[in-house]
Design a protein around this motif. Structure first.
Motif, PDB file in Angstrom:
ATOM      1  N   GLU A  47      17.242  37.848  45.425  1.00 52.54           N
ATOM      2  CA  GLU A  47      17.874  38.665  46.461  1.00 52.54           C
ATOM      3  C   GLU A  47      18.423  37.791  47.588  1.00 52.54           C
ATOM      4  O   GLU A  47      19.565  37.969  48.032  1.00 52.54           O
ATOM      5  CB  GLU A  47      16.855  39.661  47.031  1.00 52.54           C
ATOM      6  CG  GLU A  47      17.424  40.555  48.105  1.00 52.54           C
ATOM      7  CD  GLU A  47      16.364  41.482  48.698  1.00 52.54           C
ATOM      8  OE1 GLU A  47      16.617  41.981  49.808  1.00 52.54           O
ATOM      9  OE2 GLU A  47      15.306  41.689  48.073  1.00 52.54           O
ATOM     10  N   LYS A  48      17.632  36.817  48.035  1.00 48.50           N
ATOM     11  CA  LYS A  48      18.068  35.935  49.117  1.00 48.50           C
ATOM     12  C   LYS A  48      19.255  35.082  48.660  1.00 48.50           C
ATOM     13  O   LYS A  48      20.173  34.824  49.438  1.00 48.50           O
ATOM     14  CB  LYS A  48      16.924  35.035  49.593  1.00 48.50           C
ATOM     15  CG  LYS A  48      15.720  35.787  50.134  1.00 48.50           C
ATOM     16  CD  LYS A  48      16.029  36.551  51.386  1.00 48.50           C
ATOM     17  CE  LYS A  48      14.771  37.199  51.932  1.00 48.50           C
ATOM     18  NZ  LYS A  48      14.976  37.994  53.106  1.00 48.50           N
ATOM     19  N   TYR A  51      22.475  37.042  48.853  1.00 46.16           N
ATOM     20  CA  TYR A  51      22.988  37.130  50.213  1.00 46.16           C
ATOM     21  C   TYR A  51      23.220  35.749  50.838  1.00 46.16           C
ATOM     22  O   TYR A  51      23.450  35.644  52.040  1.00 46.16           O
ATOM     23  CB  TYR A  51      22.048  37.967  51.095  1.00 46.16           C
ATOM     24  CG  TYR A  51      22.071  39.422  50.714  1.00 46.16           C
ATOM     25  CD1 TYR A  51      23.195  40.209  50.947  1.00 46.16           C
ATOM     26  CD2 TYR A  51      20.975  40.008  50.086  1.00 46.16           C
ATOM     27  CE1 TYR A  51      23.229  41.539  50.573  1.00 46.16           C
ATOM     28  CE2 TYR A  51      20.998  41.341  49.716  1.00 46.16           C
ATOM     29  CZ  TYR A  51      22.123  42.107  49.963  1.00 46.16           C
ATOM     30  OH  TYR A  51      22.158  43.419  49.594  1.00 46.16           O
ATOM     31  N   GLU A  52      23.145  34.724  50.006  1.00 48.67           N
ATOM     32  CA  GLU A  52      23.395  33.332  50.397  1.00 48.67           C
ATOM     33  C   GLU A  52      22.488  32.870  51.539  1.00 48.67           C
ATOM     34  O   GLU A  52      22.905  32.136  52.436  1.00 48.67           O
ATOM     35  CB  GLU A  52      24.870  33.129  50.742  1.00 48.67           C
ATOM     36  CG  GLU A  52      25.771  33.366  49.540  1.00 48.67           C
ATOM     37  CD  GLU A  52      27.235  33.101  49.824  1.00 48.67           C
ATOM     38  OE1 GLU A  52      27.597  32.722  50.955  1.00 48.67           O
ATOM     39  OE2 GLU A  52      28.031  33.255  48.876  1.00 48.67           O
TER      40      GLU A  52
END
Length: 196
Positions: A47-48, A51-52
Protein backbone atom coordinates in the motif's frame (compact mmCIF):
# COMPACT_ATOMS: atom_id res chain seq x y z
CA UNK A 1 -7.40 -36.92 52.35
CA UNK A 2 -5.73 -40.10 51.30
CA UNK A 3 -5.28 -40.74 47.57
CA UNK A 4 -4.53 -44.11 46.13
CA UNK A 5 -1.70 -44.71 43.69
CA UNK A 6 -4.22 -45.18 40.87
CA UNK A 7 -5.82 -41.78 41.56
CA UNK A 8 -2.40 -40.07 41.62
CA UNK A 9 -1.46 -41.64 38.30
CA UNK A 10 -4.75 -40.59 36.74
CA UNK A 11 -4.30 -37.06 38.07
CA UNK A 12 -0.75 -36.89 36.66
CA UNK A 13 -1.94 -38.17 33.26
CA UNK A 14 -4.76 -35.59 33.18
CA UNK A 15 -2.33 -32.81 34.17
CA UNK A 16 0.08 -33.85 31.40
CA UNK A 17 -2.71 -33.91 28.82
CA UNK A 18 -3.84 -30.43 29.87
CA UNK A 19 -0.24 -29.18 29.79
CA UNK A 20 0.35 -30.55 26.25
CA UNK A 21 -3.00 -29.19 25.05
CA UNK A 22 -2.12 -25.72 26.35
CA UNK A 23 1.34 -25.94 24.77
CA UNK A 24 -0.13 -26.86 21.38
CA UNK A 25 -2.73 -24.12 21.64
CA UNK A 26 -0.06 -21.54 22.48
CA UNK A 27 2.21 -22.70 19.65
CA UNK A 28 -0.60 -22.67 17.07
CA UNK A 29 -1.95 -19.28 18.17
CA UNK A 30 1.59 -17.80 18.06
CA UNK A 31 2.01 -19.24 14.55
CA UNK A 32 -1.23 -17.60 13.43
CA UNK A 33 -0.23 -14.33 15.07
CA UNK A 34 3.20 -14.41 13.36
CA UNK A 35 1.65 -15.20 9.97
CA UNK A 36 -0.89 -12.44 10.46
CA UNK A 37 1.84 -9.95 11.40
CA UNK A 38 3.96 -11.00 8.39
CA UNK A 39 1.01 -10.61 6.01
CA UNK A 40 0.26 -7.24 7.61
CA UNK A 41 3.79 -6.01 6.88
CA UNK A 42 3.54 -7.15 3.25
CA UNK A 43 0.10 -5.60 2.79
CA UNK A 44 1.20 -2.30 4.34
CA UNK A 45 4.41 -2.26 2.29
CA UNK A 46 2.45 -2.74 -0.94
CA UNK A 47 0.00 0.00 0.00
CA UNK A 48 2.78 2.45 0.92
CA UNK A 49 4.63 1.59 -2.30
CA UNK A 50 1.46 2.27 -4.31
CA UNK A 51 1.30 5.76 -2.78
CA UNK A 52 5.07 6.15 -3.31
CA UNK A 53 5.80 6.43 0.41
CA UNK A 54 9.26 4.96 -0.02
CA UNK A 55 10.57 4.92 3.57
CA UNK A 56 7.39 3.46 5.06
CA UNK A 57 7.15 0.81 2.35
CA UNK A 58 10.82 -0.10 2.72
CA UNK A 59 10.51 -0.39 6.53
CA UNK A 60 7.54 -2.75 6.21
CA UNK A 61 9.19 -4.85 3.52
CA UNK A 62 12.36 -5.21 5.59
CA UNK A 63 10.35 -6.08 8.72
CA UNK A 64 8.63 -8.87 6.76
CA UNK A 65 12.00 -10.03 5.44
CA UNK A 66 13.34 -10.26 8.99
CA UNK A 67 10.45 -12.57 9.83
CA UNK A 68 10.58 -14.77 6.73
CA UNK A 69 13.42 -14.49 4.23
CA UNK A 70 12.29 -16.05 0.94
CA UNK A 71 13.44 -15.63 -2.63
CA UNK A 72 9.89 -14.61 -3.63
CA UNK A 73 9.82 -11.79 -1.09
CA UNK A 74 13.31 -10.69 -2.11
CA UNK A 75 12.19 -10.55 -5.75
CA UNK A 76 9.21 -8.37 -4.77
CA UNK A 77 11.44 -6.04 -2.76
CA UNK A 78 13.90 -5.78 -5.66
CA UNK A 79 10.99 -4.90 -7.95
CA UNK A 80 9.92 -2.24 -5.44
CA UNK A 81 13.38 -0.62 -5.48
CA UNK A 82 13.41 -0.67 -9.27
CA UNK A 83 9.89 0.77 -9.53
CA UNK A 84 10.85 3.56 -7.11
CA UNK A 85 13.91 4.27 -9.28
CA UNK A 86 16.29 3.62 -6.35
CA UNK A 87 18.90 2.01 -8.60
CA UNK A 88 21.82 1.85 -6.12
CA UNK A 89 19.50 0.22 -3.57
CA UNK A 90 18.15 -2.07 -6.30
CA UNK A 91 21.60 -3.26 -7.40
CA UNK A 92 22.83 -3.61 -3.81
CA UNK A 93 19.77 -5.61 -2.79
CA UNK A 94 20.06 -7.87 -5.85
CA UNK A 95 23.73 -8.50 -5.05
CA UNK A 96 22.82 -9.32 -1.44
CA UNK A 97 20.12 -11.71 -2.71
CA UNK A 98 22.67 -13.33 -5.01
CA UNK A 99 24.94 -14.00 -2.02
CA UNK A 100 22.08 -15.41 0.06
CA UNK A 101 20.55 -17.48 -2.77
CA UNK A 102 23.47 -18.25 -5.14
CA UNK A 103 21.66 -21.05 -6.98
CA UNK A 104 18.38 -19.24 -7.69
CA UNK A 105 18.14 -17.50 -11.10
CA UNK A 106 16.03 -14.54 -9.90
CA UNK A 107 18.86 -12.22 -8.80
CA UNK A 108 21.00 -13.20 -11.81
CA UNK A 109 18.14 -12.27 -14.13
CA UNK A 110 17.55 -8.91 -12.48
CA UNK A 111 21.24 -7.97 -12.38
CA UNK A 112 21.94 -9.22 -15.90
CA UNK A 113 19.03 -7.18 -17.25
CA UNK A 114 20.28 -4.10 -15.38
CA UNK A 115 23.85 -4.50 -16.69
CA UNK A 116 22.56 -5.12 -20.22
CA UNK A 117 20.30 -2.06 -20.13
CA UNK A 118 23.06 0.20 -18.77
CA UNK A 119 25.67 -1.10 -21.21
CA UNK A 120 27.89 -2.55 -18.46
CA UNK A 121 28.90 -5.47 -20.64
CA UNK A 122 32.00 -6.47 -18.71
CA UNK A 123 29.96 -6.81 -15.51
CA UNK A 124 27.23 -8.60 -17.47
CA UNK A 125 29.68 -11.18 -18.83
CA UNK A 126 31.22 -11.72 -15.39
CA UNK A 127 27.79 -12.30 -13.88
CA UNK A 128 26.89 -14.74 -16.64
CA UNK A 129 30.18 -16.57 -16.13
CA UNK A 130 29.41 -16.89 -12.40
CA UNK A 131 25.94 -18.24 -13.23
CA UNK A 132 27.47 -20.74 -15.67
CA UNK A 133 30.00 -21.96 -13.10
CA UNK A 134 27.23 -22.42 -10.54
CA UNK A 135 25.08 -24.15 -13.18
CA UNK A 136 22.31 -21.58 -12.81
CA UNK A 137 20.28 -21.04 -15.94
CA UNK A 138 16.89 -19.88 -17.10
CA UNK A 139 15.26 -19.01 -20.39
CA UNK A 140 15.60 -15.31 -19.59
CA UNK A 141 19.35 -15.59 -18.90
CA UNK A 142 19.90 -17.61 -22.06
CA UNK A 143 17.93 -15.10 -24.14
CA UNK A 144 20.00 -12.19 -22.81
CA UNK A 145 23.24 -14.07 -23.45
CA UNK A 146 22.13 -14.87 -27.00
CA UNK A 147 21.25 -11.20 -27.55
CA UNK A 148 24.67 -9.98 -26.35
CA UNK A 149 26.80 -12.93 -27.53
CA UNK A 150 28.62 -10.87 -30.15
CA UNK A 151 28.69 -7.53 -28.35
CA UNK A 152 31.99 -6.25 -26.96
CA UNK A 153 33.13 -3.58 -24.61
CA UNK A 154 36.81 -2.76 -24.93
CA UNK A 155 38.16 0.42 -23.48
CA UNK A 156 41.65 1.83 -23.83
CA UNK A 157 42.83 -0.94 -26.15
CA UNK A 158 42.76 -0.84 -29.92
CA UNK A 159 42.47 -3.95 -32.05
CA UNK A 160 41.94 -4.26 -35.76
CA UNK A 161 39.57 -7.19 -35.22
CA UNK A 162 38.05 -8.99 -32.23
CA UNK A 163 36.38 -12.41 -32.08
CA UNK A 164 33.37 -13.39 -29.99
CA UNK A 165 33.56 -13.74 -26.22
CA UNK A 166 34.24 -17.37 -25.31
CA UNK A 167 35.29 -19.02 -22.06
CA UNK A 168 36.14 -15.67 -20.51
CA UNK A 169 38.44 -14.51 -23.34
CA UNK A 170 38.48 -12.64 -26.64
CA UNK A 171 40.73 -13.36 -29.59
CA UNK A 172 42.07 -10.05 -30.88
CA UNK A 173 44.14 -9.00 -33.88
CA UNK A 174 46.51 -6.07 -33.40
CA UNK A 175 47.35 -3.50 -36.07
CA UNK A 176 50.34 -5.61 -37.16
CA UNK A 177 48.02 -8.52 -38.07
CA UNK A 178 49.10 -10.80 -35.19
CA UNK A 179 46.45 -12.63 -33.15
CA UNK A 180 46.39 -13.35 -29.42
CA UNK A 181 43.95 -13.75 -26.57
CA UNK A 182 42.91 -11.17 -23.99
CA UNK A 183 40.58 -11.27 -21.01
CA UNK A 184 37.77 -8.73 -20.54
CA UNK A 185 40.21 -6.47 -18.64
CA UNK A 186 42.35 -6.22 -21.78
CA UNK A 187 45.20 -8.20 -20.23
CA UNK A 188 47.04 -10.48 -22.67
CA UNK A 189 46.36 -14.13 -21.87
CA UNK A 190 48.04 -15.63 -24.94
CA UNK A 191 50.74 -13.61 -26.64
CA UNK A 192 50.18 -11.89 -30.00
CA UNK A 193 52.32 -14.12 -32.17
CA UNK A 194 49.77 -15.95 -34.29
CA UNK A 195 48.93 -15.16 -37.91
CA UNK A 196 45.50 -16.77 -37.69
Amino acid sequence: MNMSKGNVRALVVVALIVFFALSWYTMISEGFKTTSQYNGYISTAREKAFYEMFNDAQDNYLAALMMRDTIELRDEIAGFYKDMDKIPSYVGFCEETLEKYPYEPVAYERLAEHYKDTGSLYTFYNLMETARKRQVSSEKLEAMMDELAYTYELTGISFKEVSSYSDGHFAGMREDGKWGYINPYGTTVLSFTYLD
